[in-house]
Enzyme design. Structure first.
Site, PDB file in Angstrom:
ATOM      1  N   CYS A   1      -1.195   0.416   4.530  1.00  0.00           N
ATOM      2  CA  CYS A   1      -0.385  -0.017   4.596  1.00  0.00           C
ATOM      3  C   CYS A   1      -0.004  -1.080   5.629  1.00  0.00           C
ATOM      4  CB  CYS A   1       0.867   0.489   4.294  1.00  0.00           C
ATOM      5  SG  CYS A   1       2.611  -0.568   4.041  1.00  0.00           S
TER       6      CYS A   1
ATOM      7  N   CYS B   1       5.794   6.878   0.890  1.00  0.00           N
ATOM      8  CA  CYS B   1       7.161   6.181   0.582  1.00  0.00           C
ATOM      9  C   CYS B   1       7.142   6.713  -0.940  1.00  0.00           C
ATOM     10  CB  CYS B   1       7.132   5.774   1.663  1.00  0.00           C
ATOM     11  SG  CYS B   1       6.069   3.574   0.372  1.00  0.00           S
TER      12      CYS B   1
END
Length: 345
Positions: free
Chosen positions: A92, A188
């Site tokens: 990410c 997440c």
């Protein structure tokens, strides 16, 4: 300098925003929707926007949920299917935060993008240099080691010299309160940090039962899917032996879980690919410090780039076997990141 600050709603990114504003920079906040928009996501964005309005900072939200699924979530699932244990945060950082989000920030007129990462950057004749942050308990240089040097050259880390424990007082002094009072270290997009339930709900075909075998080929029992296990795992194997057993490897081709005693879990080398070099190998010290998982202390090693571009690391002393899919990061004695790559063996 006009600086875009990536704000997530947590304390670290909000403090980065407040510090840069206090220093007199022209700042604006940019918030990425990495997950599909729902009421929770909308409420969070609204709370960040309100906080920014209260201190006179422009706010911009950008939807990167499709790209996040394609570049982070789907590779995460594919890695487990292939018998690996991926590191989605490193991907990410490389592809989204310092990739697409940074590009969006620049297109909106920013000269630099700032984040709340605990790491340090320095300008050198060889380009941007990445170092460990001052807070050893929160240092995130390991997760940033796949970010290309040209992307790091556009980044700012206002928390480089700060300690996490000092944040509440610093935020209060700036009259800031994070919309997310609690920060999670979990992945997440995986609810409750239960990656097994997440994989089962993904709809992707997963490996079924197969043998659990010792290094000599002795079959001890059956596993219910390689994706349910990770290298170094001891508990939950469902087989008994005269000494504790650990997962040594996941053989996806044979659908076999390789297990053995703790002494067999040790290794002295690993290989990484998708190598991101932040300093040319000819400038590396003879002895580097290698780190193959986030909670591991770096270990003395020798490293080299092979003819096919892989990174080979040989450690001076045995260590727990590195896990394919995780990140291998090289440092020098001063804490400078030399290179990072994804472990394959």
């Amino acid at each position: 300098m006009r600086i875009a600050v990536a704000v997530s709603g947590g304390a670290d990114s909000l403090l980065a925003l407040g510090l840069l504003q206090k220093e007199g920079h022209e700042v604006f906040a940019i918030h990425a929707h990495f997950l599909p928009s729902d009421d929770t996501q909308k409420d969070l964005a609204a709370a960040i926007a309100a906080q920014c309005a209260a201190i006179g900072v422009p706010f911009q939200a950008i939807d990167l949920s499709d790209a996040f699924r394609a570049r982070v979530i789907e590779p995460f699932i594919a890695a487990y299917v292939a018998g690996e244990t991926p590191n989605p945060c490193a991907a990410c950082n490389r592809d989204l935060k310092f990739g697409l989000l940074a590009e969006a920030a620049i297109s909106l007129g920013a000269d630099k993008i700032a984040t709340g990462h605990y790491a340090r950057l320095a300008d050198t004749p060889a380009g941007a240099a990445l170092f460990r942050g001052a807070d050893a308990t929160r240092d995130q240089s390991y997760f940033l080691s796949l970010v290309p040097q040209e992307a790091l050259a556009q980044a700012i880390f206002p928390l480089a010299h700060r300690k996490k424990a000092d944040n509440p007082e610093a935020l209060a002094a700036l009259d800031l309160a994070p919309p997310l009072p609690r920060e999670s270290r979990e992945v997440c997009f995986v609810p409750g940090d239960d990656y097994r339930a997440f994989l089962e709900a993904s709809g992707v075909p997963l490996s079924g039962p197969g043998p659990i075998a010792l290094p000599d080929g002795t079959i001890l029992g059956a596993h219910q899917g390689l994706w349910r296990h990770t290298i170094g795992q001891r508990k939950g194997l469902g087989v008994g032996w005269r000494e504790p057993l650990y997962v040594l490897a996941k053989d996806a081709d044979a659908n076999t879980l390789r297990v053995g005693p703790k002494k067999d879990l040790l290794a002295t080398s690993c290989r990484a690919r998708e190598v991101n070099m932040l300093l040319p190998p000819h400038d590396w010290p003879e002895t580097v410090l290698g780190q193959t998982c986030y909670r591991m202390a770096p270990r003395p090693a020798r490293a080299a780039i092979t003819v096919d571009g892989s990174l080979d690391i040989v450690f001076e002393a045995p260590l727990p076997r590195p896990t394919p899919g995780q990140v291998a990061t090289l440092y020098d004695a001063a804490g400078r990141v030399l290179a990072g790559g994804v472990i394959v063996a």
